[in-house]
Design a protein around this motif. Structure first.
Motif: not given
Length: 146
Positions: A83-88
């Motif tokens: 999730f963090y890798k996709e959304n930042g």
């Protein structure tokens, strides 16, 4: 010439002091001090009191380090998530769900690019990027522009 320790007498004051109550919290004994500075009824109570005081200070430090290490593990887990890798970004809900303690961190730094403050936890900086939506960015402090 060697002196025998048993033969050496300790000097005693001729002064007499009024009765005092021992300052160790769980001791209620009264004693006659041999010196005006004496506040404990015996040497062991002085040692016990100071050991207890040191343990309390160490317990606070241990609690802080344990909480900060937990925060670091949470930030590492979230930053490496898909999730963090996709959304930042991460949400406050996710940080709360993982048990992140917002009141425990090493220091506060200001990001020169954005002008926002970030809370540093070891090698991670947690920065609020959207107050309304409660989105946070997690940055490595080595790459951070201060």
């Amino acid at each position: 010439m060697k002196r025998n320790k048993n033969l050496i007498k300790r000097r005693e004051s001729n002064r007499r002091y009024p009765l005092r109550k021992c300052k160790k919290p769980d001791c209620q004994e009264y004693f006659v001090p041999s010196d005006s500075r004496q506040i404990y009824c015996g040497e062991q109570h002085r040692i016990d009191f100071n050991n207890d005081k040191r343990k309390l200070k160490e317990a606070i430090n241990i609690f802080f380090l344990k909480t900060v290490k937990s925060n670091r593990a949470i930030l590492n887990k979230i930053k490496s998530s898909n999730f963090y890798k996709e959304n930042g970004y991460s949400t406050k809900f996710l940080l709360d769900h993982e048990g992140y303690d917002f009141s425990t961190y090493h220091r506060i730094i200001i990001n020169k690019k954005t002008g926002r403050e970030a809370h540093v936890c070891y090698d991670y900086a947690l920065e609020l990027i959207d107050a309304k939506e409660e989105f946070f960015s997690i940055n490595n402090t080595l790459d951070y522009e201060l």
